[in-house]
Design a protein around this motif. Structure first.
Motif, PDB file in Angstrom:
ATOM      1  N   SER A  50      31.156  31.204  32.492  1.00 37.41           N
ATOM      2  CA  SER A  50      30.472  32.483  33.118  1.00 37.41           C
ATOM      3  C   SER A  50      31.260  33.699  33.200  1.00 37.41           C
ATOM      4  CB  SER A  50      30.213  32.372  34.472  1.00 37.41           C
ATOM      5  OG  SER A  50      29.285  33.139  35.475  1.00 37.41           O
ATOM      6  N   GLN A  51      30.783  34.683  32.136  1.00 36.73           N
ATOM      7  CA  GLN A  51      31.879  35.654  33.123  1.00 36.73           C
ATOM      8  C   GLN A  51      32.476  36.175  33.893  1.00 36.73           C
ATOM      9  OE1 GLN A  51      32.445  37.019  29.817  1.00 36.73           O
ATOM     10  NE2 GLN A  51      32.211  35.085  28.312  1.00 36.73           N
ATOM     11  N   VAL A  52      32.209  35.951  35.039  1.00 34.86           N
ATOM     12  CA  VAL A  52      32.043  35.459  35.963  1.00 34.86           C
ATOM     13  C   VAL A  52      32.839  35.308  36.540  1.00 34.86           C
ATOM     14  CG1 VAL A  52      31.205  36.589  38.729  1.00 34.86           C
ATOM     15  CG2 VAL A  52      29.671  36.963  36.369  1.00 34.86           C
ATOM     16  N   PRO A  53      34.539  35.977  37.583  1.00 35.69           N
ATOM     17  CA  PRO A  53      35.666  34.599  37.659  1.00 35.69           C
ATOM     18  C   PRO A  53      35.491  33.959  38.686  1.00 35.69           C
ATOM     19  CG  PRO A  53      36.142  37.235  38.462  1.00 35.69           C
ATOM     20  CD  PRO A  53      34.639  36.828  37.357  1.00 35.69           C
ATOM     21  N   ALA A  54      35.350  32.867  38.904  1.00 35.06           N
ATOM     22  CA  ALA A  54      35.165  31.585  40.278  1.00 35.06           C
ATOM     23  C   ALA A  54      36.478  33.105  41.201  1.00 35.06           C
ATOM     24  CB  ALA A  54      35.802  30.307  39.561  1.00 35.06           C
ATOM     25  N   LEU A  55      35.913  32.692  42.036  1.00 37.60           N
ATOM     26  CA  LEU A  55      36.731  33.424  43.387  1.00 37.60           C
ATOM     27  C   LEU A  55      37.383  31.990  44.258  1.00 37.60           C
ATOM     28  CD1 LEU A  55      33.895  35.780  44.360  1.00 37.60           C
ATOM     29  CD2 LEU A  55      35.962  36.067  43.674  1.00 37.60           C
ATOM     30  N   ALA A  56      36.764  30.475  44.223  1.00 35.28           N
ATOM     31  CA  ALA A  56      37.119  29.728  44.768  1.00 35.28           C
ATOM     32  C   ALA A  56      38.469  30.133  44.619  1.00 35.28           C
ATOM     33  CB  ALA A  56      36.540  28.596  44.674  1.00 35.28           C
ATOM     34  N   GLY A  57      39.388  29.014  45.824  1.00 40.41           N
ATOM     35  CA  GLY A  57      41.075  29.161  45.594  1.00 40.41           C
ATOM     36  C   GLY A  57      42.038  30.453  45.240  1.00 40.41           C
ATOM     37  N   MET A  58      41.056  31.690  44.608  1.00 41.25           N
ATOM     38  CA  MET A  58      41.967  32.893  44.673  1.00 41.25           C
ATOM     39  C   MET A  58      42.869  32.848  45.727  1.00 41.25           C
ATOM     40  SD  MET A  58      39.809  35.469  42.017  1.00 41.25           S
ATOM     41  CE  MET A  58      39.587  35.693  41.038  1.00 41.25           C
ATOM     42  N   PRO A  59      44.299  33.371  45.689  1.00 46.54           N
ATOM     43  CA  PRO A  59      45.037  34.534  46.597  1.00 46.54           C
ATOM     44  C   PRO A  59      43.730  35.179  47.337  1.00 46.54           C
ATOM     45  CG  PRO A  59      46.305  34.252  44.496  1.00 46.54           C
ATOM     46  CD  PRO A  59      44.777  33.690  44.540  1.00 46.54           C
ATOM     47  N   GLN A  60      43.861  35.215  48.361  1.00 45.66           N
ATOM     48  CA  GLN A  60      43.586  36.121  49.370  1.00 45.66           C
ATOM     49  C   GLN A  60      43.759  37.957  49.660  1.00 45.66           C
ATOM     50  OE1 GLN A  60      43.974  35.318  54.069  1.00 45.66           O
ATOM     51  NE2 GLN A  60      43.072  36.419  54.279  1.00 45.66           N
ATOM     52  N   VAL A  61      44.962  37.509  49.325  1.00 45.34           N
ATOM     53  CA  VAL A  61      45.748  38.785  48.844  1.00 45.34           C
ATOM     54  C   VAL A  61      44.904  39.547  47.734  1.00 45.34           C
ATOM     55  CG1 VAL A  61      47.501  40.238  48.324  1.00 45.34           C
ATOM     56  CG2 VAL A  61      47.652  38.709  50.213  1.00 45.34           C
ATOM     57  N   TYR A  62      44.910  38.664  46.708  1.00 49.49           N
ATOM     58  CA  TYR A  62      44.449  39.207  45.300  1.00 49.49           C
ATOM     59  C   TYR A  62      43.482  39.637  45.715  1.00 49.49           C
ATOM     60  CZ  TYR A  62      42.531  40.034  40.884  1.00 49.49           C
ATOM     61  OH  TYR A  62      42.242  40.251  39.826  1.00 49.49           O
ATOM     62  N   ILE A  63      42.195  38.778  46.683  1.00 51.32           N
ATOM     63  CA  ILE A  63      40.808  39.237  46.541  1.00 51.32           C
ATOM     64  C   ILE A  63      40.834  40.771  47.433  1.00 51.32           C
ATOM     65  CG2 ILE A  63      38.895  38.206  47.417  1.00 51.32           C
ATOM     66  CD1 ILE A  63      39.405  35.501  47.005  1.00 51.32           C
ATOM     67  N   VAL A  64      41.306  40.241  48.855  1.00 47.24           N
ATOM     68  CA  VAL A  64      41.681  41.942  49.059  1.00 47.24           C
ATOM     69  C   VAL A  64      41.774  42.853  48.423  1.00 47.24           C
ATOM     70  CG1 VAL A  64      42.400  43.278  50.671  1.00 47.24           C
ATOM     71  CG2 VAL A  64      41.882  40.896  51.239  1.00 47.24           C
ATOM     72  N   GLU A  65      43.227  43.102  48.125  1.00 45.38           N
ATOM     73  CA  GLU A  65      42.989  44.591  46.316  1.00 45.38           C
ATOM     74  C   GLU A  65      42.248  43.851  45.549  1.00 45.38           C
ATOM     75  OE1 GLU A  65      46.895  42.890  44.741  1.00 45.38           O
ATOM     76  OE2 GLU A  65      48.227  43.089  46.549  1.00 45.38           O
ATOM     77  N   GLN A  66      41.407  43.279  44.792  1.00 51.81           N
ATOM     78  CA  GLN A  66      40.309  43.793  44.877  1.00 51.81           C
ATOM     79  C   GLN A  66      39.240  44.282  44.794  1.00 51.81           C
ATOM     80  OE1 GLN A  66      41.545  43.579  41.457  1.00 51.81           O
ATOM     81  NE2 GLN A  66      43.021  43.214  42.184  1.00 51.81           N
ATOM     82  N   MET A  67      38.484  43.966  46.400  1.00 50.99           N
ATOM     83  CA  MET A  67      37.414  44.121  47.109  1.00 50.99           C
ATOM     84  C   MET A  67      37.994  45.460  47.221  1.00 50.99           C
ATOM     85  SD  MET A  67      35.208  42.040  46.843  1.00 50.99           S
ATOM     86  CE  MET A  67      34.315  42.727  48.282  1.00 50.99           C
ATOM     87  N   LYS A  68      38.768  46.204  48.210  1.00 51.87           N
ATOM     88  CA  LYS A  68      39.440  47.757  48.027  1.00 51.87           C
ATOM     89  C   LYS A  68      39.492  48.691  47.060  1.00 51.87           C
ATOM     90  CE  LYS A  68      41.534  46.450  52.564  1.00 51.87           C
ATOM     91  NZ  LYS A  68      42.866  46.638  53.317  1.00 51.87           N
ATOM     92  N   ALA A  69      40.253  47.969  45.772  1.00 50.36           N
ATOM     93  CA  ALA A  69      39.878  48.795  44.907  1.00 50.36           C
ATOM     94  C   ALA A  69      38.808  48.663  44.170  1.00 50.36           C
ATOM     95  CB  ALA A  69      40.806  48.435  43.569  1.00 50.36           C
ATOM     96  N   PHE A  70      37.562  47.705  44.271  1.00 50.09           N
ATOM     97  CA  PHE A  70      35.978  48.281  44.299  1.00 50.09           C
ATOM     98  C   PHE A  70      35.423  49.561  45.101  1.00 50.09           C
ATOM     99  CE2 PHE A  70      36.135  43.981  41.908  1.00 50.09           C
ATOM    100  CZ  PHE A  70      35.659  43.753  40.288  1.00 50.09           C
TER     101      PHE A  70
END
Length: 104
Positions: A50-70
């Motif tokens: 898939s071209q969409v990234p997997a979210l499982a196991g990603m660092p929480q801080v990274y996911i938060v930063e990306q979601m806030k950037a979106f």
């Protein structure tokens, strides 16, 4: 009747109520994370290739930063900038914690 059995019963009910509240909160957070499944796969495990990234196991801080950037529009996307606006900051943190806790 001694108050001890009544106190024990009250404590048991409180413990059950507390467990039910925790279960309800866990279910709520899992349901928030499930909204990501259409693109990112069940529990954040994207379909292989898939071209969409997997979210499982990603660092929480990274996911938060990306979601806030979106959410603020500082990171461009096809649909994520629209979807991210639908979540509160607390929900973003809850979703990020959920995916960070998942095995890759």
């Amino acid at each position: 009747m001694s108050p001890k059995p009544l106190i024990a019963a009250a404590l048991a009910c409180a413990a059950i109520g507390g467990a039910a509240a925790q279960d309800a909160q866990a279910l709520y957070i899992r349901s928030l994370a499930a909204t990501c499944a259409n693109c990112h796969g069940t529990d954040g495990r994207a379909v292989q290739g898939s071209q969409v990234p997997a979210l499982a196991g990603m660092p929480q801080v990274y996911i938060v930063e990306q979601m806030k950037a979106f959410k603020t529009g500082t990171r461009t996307a096809t649909v994520m900038h629209q979807l991210a606006k639908g979540y509160s900051d607390e929900q973003i943190h809850q979703i990020a914690a959920y995916f960070a806790a998942q095995k890759k």
